[in-house]
Design a protein around this motif. Structure first.
Motif, mmCIF file in Angstrom:
data_model
loop_
_atom_site.group_PDB
_atom_site.id
_atom_site.type_symbol
_atom_site.label_atom_id
_atom_site.label_comp_id
_atom_site.label_asym_id
_atom_site.label_seq_id
_atom_site.Cartn_x
_atom_site.Cartn_y
_atom_site.Cartn_z
ATOM 1 N N THR A 86 63.270 -9.625 65.913
ATOM 2 C CA THR A 86 63.835 -10.790 66.593
ATOM 3 C C THR A 86 63.537 -12.051 65.783
ATOM 4 O O THR A 86 62.714 -12.044 64.867
ATOM 5 N N LEU A 87 64.224 -13.132 66.149
ATOM 6 C CA LEU A 87 63.997 -14.417 65.510
ATOM 7 C C LEU A 87 63.310 -15.358 66.482
ATOM 8 O O LEU A 87 63.604 -15.358 67.682
ATOM 9 N N SER A 88 62.390 -16.148 65.955
ATOM 10 C CA SER A 88 61.755 -17.179 66.771
ATOM 11 C C SER A 88 61.890 -18.513 66.056
ATOM 12 O O SER A 88 62.037 -18.569 64.834
ATOM 13 N N ILE A 89 61.827 -19.590 66.835
ATOM 14 C CA ILE A 89 62.011 -20.918 66.251
ATOM 15 C C ILE A 89 61.047 -21.898 66.894
ATOM 16 O O ILE A 89 60.817 -21.860 68.105
ATOM 17 N N THR A 90 60.492 -22.782 66.046
ATOM 18 C CA THR A 90 59.526 -23.785 66.490
ATOM 19 C C THR A 90 59.925 -25.144 65.920
ATOM 20 O O THR A 90 60.074 -25.275 64.703
ATOM 21 N N PRO A 91 60.125 -26.165 66.773
ATOM 22 C CA PRO A 91 60.438 -27.495 66.245
ATOM 23 C C PRO A 91 59.286 -28.028 65.395
ATOM 24 O O PRO A 91 58.113 -27.724 65.653
ATOM 25 N N THR A 92 59.603 -28.801 64.365
ATOM 26 C CA THR A 92 58.549 -29.441 63.583
ATOM 27 C C THR A 92 57.840 -30.468 64.468
ATOM 28 O O THR A 92 58.436 -31.028 65.393
ATOM 29 N N PRO A 93 56.550 -30.734 64.195
ATOM 30 C CA PRO A 93 55.806 -31.670 65.055
ATOM 31 C C PRO A 93 56.440 -33.055 65.125
ATOM 32 O O PRO A 93 56.464 -33.674 66.192
ATOM 33 N N ALA A 94 56.928 -33.570 64.000
ATOM 34 C CA ALA A 94 57.565 -34.888 63.988
ATOM 35 C C ALA A 94 59.078 -34.724 63.964
ATOM 36 O O ALA A 94 59.607 -33.818 63.321
ATOM 37 N N GLN A 95 59.762 -35.591 64.713
ATOM 38 C CA GLN A 95 61.215 -35.572 64.766
ATOM 39 C C GLN A 95 61.748 -36.975 64.503
ATOM 40 O O GLN A 95 61.204 -37.947 64.996
ATOM 41 N N GLY A 96 62.825 -37.055 63.732
ATOM 42 C CA GLY A 96 63.437 -38.347 63.457
ATOM 43 C C GLY A 96 64.458 -38.207 62.350
ATOM 44 O O GLY A 96 64.247 -37.452 61.392
ATOM 45 N N SER A 97 65.547 -38.953 62.466
ATOM 46 C CA SER A 97 66.659 -38.769 61.533
ATOM 47 C C SER A 97 66.336 -39.225 60.114
ATOM 48 O O SER A 97 67.039 -38.882 59.177
ATOM 49 N N SER A 98 65.252 -39.987 59.943
ATOM 50 C CA SER A 98 64.903 -40.478 58.611
ATOM 51 C C SER A 98 63.750 -39.704 57.975
ATOM 52 O O SER A 98 63.344 -40.012 56.856
ATOM 53 N N LEU A 99 63.210 -38.699 58.682
ATOM 54 C CA LEU A 99 61.956 -38.077 58.263
ATOM 55 C C LEU A 99 62.177 -36.940 57.264
ATOM 56 O O LEU A 99 62.355 -35.776 57.624
ATOM 57 N N LEU A 100 62.130 -37.277 55.994
ATOM 58 C CA LEU A 100 62.269 -36.266 54.948
ATOM 59 C C LEU A 100 61.091 -35.300 54.942
ATOM 60 O O LEU A 100 61.240 -34.133 54.558
#
Length: 409
Positions: A358-372
């Motif tokens: 199966t596949l699992s997914i975890t959001p990155t700790p920081a979110q933002g449209s400018s965050l490289l």
């Protein structure tokens, strides 16, 4: 403001493949067929041995028993690339290698490890079954069989078959050329020393690498200041060198956002501006005759989302690809999410193949449209449809892969 689905429909409306070119099979991986392919001959092209052993006539072994074995005279050898060359006569056998053509009248192969040989005689102590260890002519592919439809993107698994059938050169659709323009007075080349009030251009470098990975040529890449004459000139130059122009920045509502004004000056038609999406709301799509112009917001993550959702789909259609493929995968959410945003949202995330498949997914700790930095930690976007909602851990969600997954090669 329109939905993602409406925007994609408008992007793909009326898009047609470019011209056709003939290229060698060695250059065809990733290209899209402009015509269906048919097998010019059988594969394998002749009956051949599936194992090393002895080719023989089955009828010669029918009376064989352990008490009354049958002896067959070994009269020669059939090797791969050099057959025996004569029909097999009653009472004869031929030593044969895997892949070698089976002599005429031979109906089976006795594997080497089951054979008893004395001097030049093969000793058979039980009947051999017809067709044992023989790969028949046309077992895999028959002459005239349709192999692939027009509109198929050729991948590595296709190439071996086409090489075995001698199918080269092939007619494929020409690939669109993409020009990249990044806008902004603050931009410096990626390799320039940093200056006060400036940032390095990461968008064009990032987009160029993705285009190269997709095999898309990029003959023009430029930075444009926030000045209408200069921006207009860059767009006109880009249109002279490419079928698709991709701009980043300059599409919002600030007084330095000049893309729409520049498009108006060159006579381009804006098909839509603003999509119900985060990041990427000010995304713009325009046409200039048969050419397409994408205006992506300047924030890097908005660029990547727009590139994957809209630009890539347009390029695939212009390449002539007709086989539908979903860019999304289903994955199990590892952490709960409370979505407050009404727009459809794409979160940087880490997609993983688990040991159970199966596949699992975890959001990155920081979110933002400018965050490289967050983008560098991610290999996917987690897609949350429009509307507020809660997503408990374990929920099946949609993932948009943008890089290879851990646990999957």
């Amino acid at each position: 403001m329109i939905s993602i689905e409406e925007a994609l429909t408008k992007v793909l409306n009326g898009v047609a493949p470019l011209g056709v070119e003939s290229i060698d099979l060695m250059e065809c991986t990733g290209r899209v067929l402009a015509e269906p392919l048919y097998a010019p001959h059988d594969l394998p092209p002749f009956d051949n041995a599936a194992m090393d052993g002895y080719a023989l006539r089955v009828e010669d072994t029918r009376q064989a028993t352990p008490d009354t074995p049958v002896s067959l005279r070994i009269v020669g050898e059939a090797a791969a690339g050099r057959g025996y060359g004569a029909p097999l006569q009653p009472g004869e056998a031929v030593l044969i290698n895997t892949g070698a053509p089976v002599p005429a009248h031979a109906a089976a192969v006795l594997p080497l490890e089951q054979a008893q040989v004395h001097d030049q005689w093969l000793i058979i102590s039980e009947p051999v079954k017809p067709a044992d260890h023989i790969r028949r002519k046309g077992l895999d592919v028959q002459a005239g069989m349709k192999l692939l439809e027009a509109g198929t993107r050729l991948q590595q698994p296709h190439i071996g078959l086409l090489a075995a059938l001698g199918l080269t050169p092939l007619k494929v659709y020409r690939r669109p050329r993409v020009a990249i323009i990044t806008t902004g007075n603050e931009l410096l080349p990626y390799d320039a020393p940093l200056r006060p009030d400036s940032i390095r251009d990461s968008n064009s470098v990032m987009v160029l690498q993705w285009l190269r990975a997709w095999g898309i040529p990029c003959p023009f890449r430029s930075m444009a200041p926030d000045e209408l004459p200069a921006l207009t000139e860059r767009i006109e130059q880009a249109l002279s060198e490419a079928e698709v122009v991709l701009l980043t920045g300059g599409v919002s509502v600030g007084r330095h956002d000049l893309v729409q004004a520049a498009l108006q000056q060159i006579g381009a038609e804006v098909v839509f501006w603003r999509v119900n999406i985060k990041p990427g709301k000010p995304l713009l799509f325009a046409r200039h005759g048969n050419q397409a112009i994408f205006g992506l917001p300047g924030n890097p993550l908005a660029v990547v989302v727009g590139l994957y959702l809209f630009v890539r789909s347009y390029l695939a259609a212009q390449e002539g690809e007709t086989v539908e493929r979903s860019c999304f995968l289903r994955a199990r959410l590892n952490t709960p999410i409370h979505k407050k945003e009404s727009r459809a949202e794409f979160l940087t995330a880490y997609l993983r193949a688990e040991p159970d498949g199966t596949l699992s997914i975890t959001p990155t700790p920081a979110q933002g449209s400018s965050l490289l930095g967050a983008l560098a930690q991610a290999n996917a976007f987690l897609y949350l449809p429009a509307g507020e909602s809660d997503y408990p851990a374990g929920t099946l969600v949609r993932a948009l892969p943008i890089a290879p997954m851990e646990g999957y090669r």
